[in-house]
Design a protein around this motif. Structure first.
Motif, PDB file in Angstrom:
ATOM      1  N   VAL A 125       0.851  -1.185   0.000  1.00 54.28           N
ATOM      2  CA  VAL A 125       0.000   0.000   0.000  1.00 54.28           C
ATOM      3  C   VAL A 125       0.888   1.237   0.000  1.00 54.28           C
ATOM      4  O   VAL A 125       1.694   1.424   0.918  1.00 54.28           O
ATOM      5  CB  VAL A 125      -0.923   0.017   1.239  1.00 54.28           C
ATOM      6  CG1 VAL A 125      -1.777   1.283   1.239  1.00 54.28           C
ATOM      7  CG2 VAL A 125      -1.801  -1.230   1.262  1.00 54.28           C
ATOM      8  N   PRO A 126       0.791   2.081  -1.021  1.00 55.58           N
ATOM      9  CA  PRO A 126       1.654   3.271  -1.083  1.00 55.58           C
ATOM     10  C   PRO A 126       1.418   4.201   0.102  1.00 55.58           C
ATOM     11  O   PRO A 126       0.346   4.193   0.723  1.00 55.58           O
ATOM     12  CB  PRO A 126       1.226   3.940  -2.397  1.00 55.58           C
ATOM     13  CG  PRO A 126       0.567   2.862  -3.190  1.00 55.58           C
ATOM     14  CD  PRO A 126      -0.086   1.964  -2.195  1.00 55.58           C
ATOM     15  N   SER A 127       2.413   5.014   0.389  1.00 56.43           N
ATOM     16  CA  SER A 127       2.282   5.989   1.464  1.00 56.43           C
ATOM     17  C   SER A 127       1.178   6.986   1.131  1.00 56.43           C
ATOM     18  O   SER A 127       1.139   7.549   0.037  1.00 56.43           O
ATOM     19  CB  SER A 127       3.597   6.736   1.659  1.00 56.43           C
ATOM     20  OG  SER A 127       3.419   7.840   2.527  1.00 56.43           O
ATOM     21  N   THR A 128       0.296   7.221   2.077  1.00 53.69           N
ATOM     22  CA  THR A 128      -0.785   8.195   1.871  1.00 53.69           C
ATOM     23  C   THR A 128      -0.278   9.625   1.949  1.00 53.69           C
ATOM     24  O   THR A 128      -1.005  10.561   1.621  1.00 53.69           O
ATOM     25  CB  THR A 128      -1.890   7.981   2.917  1.00 53.69           C
ATOM     26  OG1 THR A 128      -1.316   8.085   4.235  1.00 53.69           O
ATOM     27  CG2 THR A 128      -2.534   6.612   2.760  1.00 53.69           C
ATOM     28  N   ASN A 129       0.971   9.808   2.374  1.00 52.58           N
ATOM     29  CA  ASN A 129       1.543  11.146   2.475  1.00 52.58           C
ATOM     30  C   ASN A 129       2.299  11.554   1.219  1.00 52.58           C
ATOM     31  O   ASN A 129       2.860  12.644   1.166  1.00 52.58           O
ATOM     32  CB  ASN A 129       2.497  11.217   3.673  1.00 52.58           C
ATOM     33  CG  ASN A 129       1.768  11.056   4.989  1.00 52.58           C
ATOM     34  OD1 ASN A 129       0.915  11.860   5.333  1.00 52.58           O
ATOM     35  ND2 ASN A 129       2.075  10.002   5.712  1.00 52.58           N
ATOM     36  N   ALA A 130       2.347  10.670   0.243  1.00 49.95           N
ATOM     37  CA  ALA A 130       3.065  10.972  -0.995  1.00 49.95           C
ATOM     38  C   ALA A 130       2.259  11.939  -1.851  1.00 49.95           C
ATOM     39  O   ALA A 130       1.024  11.891  -1.881  1.00 49.95           O
ATOM     40  CB  ALA A 130       3.331   9.693  -1.770  1.00 49.95           C
ATOM     41  N   GLY A 131       2.961  12.815  -2.568  1.00 54.20           N
ATOM     42  CA  GLY A 131       2.284  13.715  -3.486  1.00 54.20           C
ATOM     43  C   GLY A 131       1.560  12.956  -4.567  1.00 54.20           C
ATOM     44  O   GLY A 131       0.460  13.314  -4.981  1.00 54.20           O
TER      45      GLY A 131
END
Length: 494
Positions: free
Chosen positions: A445-451
């Motif tokens: 699951v990708p970081s939710t804080n990524a642009g």
């Protein structure tokens, strides 16, 4: 009159200075008596090899090596960052390949030239058998090129290295680069003579040409599987050539590692990273995956947190309670709440970094067996279990715990191989990232804080490529797709 006299004196003085400079012989005052007067192949090789294990730049900064690539480690969520998240948020959009071309690759090209040129071949032979030096340079060049092409895709290689004679070289496609590397590996292995002196300056394998042969075949097996979904016939052929040769890693005693020294200039980059900073901790993804599967490697991969406690310990007696992973891509400023990687890696200045291991090769052979390739007659299920066992043995897992884990996690599908390979490639960032892209498993699951909340699947070219070589930049982008972090590479077709 006084001014005229002054001007005459000034002119005469300048004339005297110039005439003195023309007649005085300064000898060798500007020559370093301890420095080489020509390129030394042993030094060129050592400098090229430093890009494999990483190095200290003498300013207190640890430079990523290929085998210690932090970018891949963060992308595959083995570790995450502390209070300064960057790559765990996929914030670096472009990267430059120039250092590899002007440094390691150029050094290796020069080694080959010096050992082939009739004018320098005798001098070069002082640093090892000429043929063995050439073979080593080709193998290492192939390893570095493989890393580069699996990051960017196409590269300006065949037309490169010509300086002002061709400042705007065309790009080779990734498929072409793979074929170039295969050809170089086979040329190198056919020329290796273990009975003759290996290259001096070899900090990887101390001039042991049998290890270089093993290294070449390990790379060849890895490359074959990498292209197995896009070029299955070639992949099968190359993989089976290695099996037929019998030269491949089958036990941990044959593992190929990058060994560091004990001084500041050659010690482990992992040790360097923790000298004054605490930037990396275990990712919650890796930690909770190990925990949920009651994987005993949890206690080998990590150290107990100083302050934090897991909310859901699952091992008998809650022995895992102090093993805590941090969220990916967040500001994890209170690092004592989380687990660091094992203290052995952090504090042992010369702890080696694995390049290719028995676990990695066993899983490769298990996958090949599933595909119906010849792997010497061993069943995929056996190879799969041997891969887990090799990984656990490498990390010192108790025999009983190893047996129990293998019994509880039998092989059922290709996803099992992909998962176990991800676990076994802990801290081997570039291989873990490449294999995760190829398998698309485990699901991360990708970081939710990524642009842009998508895990990158390639590096974009540095802007200087488009600025300085626009025609050929346009051609390679037209061939392989948009120049962003989410255009899949040639072999990534799933």
């Amino acid at each position: 009159m006084n001014n005229k006299i002054k001007n005459i004196i000034l002119v005469l003085g300048i004339s005297f200075i110039y005439s003195s400079c023309e007649t005085v012989d300064f000898g060798d005052v500007n020559n370093n008596p301890n420095g080489p007067t020509a390129a030394v192949t042993s030094q060129l090789l050592t400098q090229a090899q430093k890009r494999v294990g990483g190095f200290d730049d003498n300013d207190g900064n640890s430079i990523n090596g290929i085998a210690t690539n932090m970018q891949g480690i963060l992308f595959t969520q083995q570790l995450t960052e502390g209070q300064y998240p960057g790559d765990s948020r996929y914030s670096t959009l472009t990267r430059s390949y120039n250092d590899f071309f002007t440094g390691a690759i150029q050094n290796l090209n020069r080694i080959i030239e010096l050992n082939e040129d009739a004018a320098t071949i005798a001098t070069a032979a002082q640093f090892g058998d000429n043929a063995n030096q050439i073979a080593t340079a080709k193998i290492l060049r192939g390893y570095i090129l493989h890393y580069m092409t699996d990051k960017w895709g196409g590269l300006p290689y065949t037309e490169g290295f010509q300086g002002i004679d061709n400042p705007q070289p065309a790009f080779d496609t990734q498929e072409e680069i793979y074929n170039i590397i295969f050809a170089d590996l086979e040329s190198a292995m056919s020329a290796i003579d273990p009975s003759k002196t290996g290259p001096h300056g070899d900090v990887m394998f101390s001039g042991d040409m049998n290890k270089w042969w093993l290294f070449a075949n390990s790379l060849k097996m890895t490359m074959a599987l990498r292209i197995s979904d896009v070029s299955p016939a070639l992949a099968k052929s190359k993989f089976e050539e290695v099996i037929a040769s019998g030269v491949y890693i089958s036990t941990n005693a044959q593992n190929l590692e990058y060994t560091y020294g004990t001084t500041d200039v050659d010690d482990s980059v992992w040790h360097d990273r923790w000298k004054e900073r605490e930037d990396y901790v275990l990712s919650v993804t890796m930690m909770e995956t190990l925990r949920s599967n009651l994987d005993p490697r949890l206690f080998k991969y990590a150290e107990p947190a100083t302050a934090g406690t897991a909310t859901n310990p699952m091992f008998p007696g809650n022995t895992d309670a102090k093993y805590v992973g941090a969220p990916n891509g967040t500001v994890n400023g209170n690092v004592p709440d989380y687990s660091f990687p094992t203290a052995t890696i952090i504090y042992d200045v010369d702890y080696p970094t694995p390049l290719y291991t028995a676990a990695q090769m066993k899983f490769a052979m298990a996958e090949a067996a599933v595909k119906g390739w010849n792997v010497g007659g061993t069943a995929a299920t056996v190879l799969y279990e041997e891969g887990i066992a090799a990984s656990m043995d490498y990390w010192g897992v108790d025999a009983a715990d190893k047996t129990a884990y293998i019994a509880a996690h039998p092989w059922t599908s290709m996803n099992d191989i992909a998962y176990q390979k991800w676990i076994a490639l802990y801290l081997n960032g570039w291989e873990a990232w490449a294999e995760w892209r190829r398998f698309d498993y485990p699901v991360l699951v990708p970081s939710t804080n990524a642009g842009d909340p998508r895990i990158p699947v390639r590096d974009s070219y540095d802007s200087s490529v488009q600025d300085n070589n626009p025609t050929n930049y346009t051609a390679i982008i037209t061939a392989q797709g948009a120049d962003d972090n989410h255009t899949k590479l040639w072999w990534d077709v799933n």
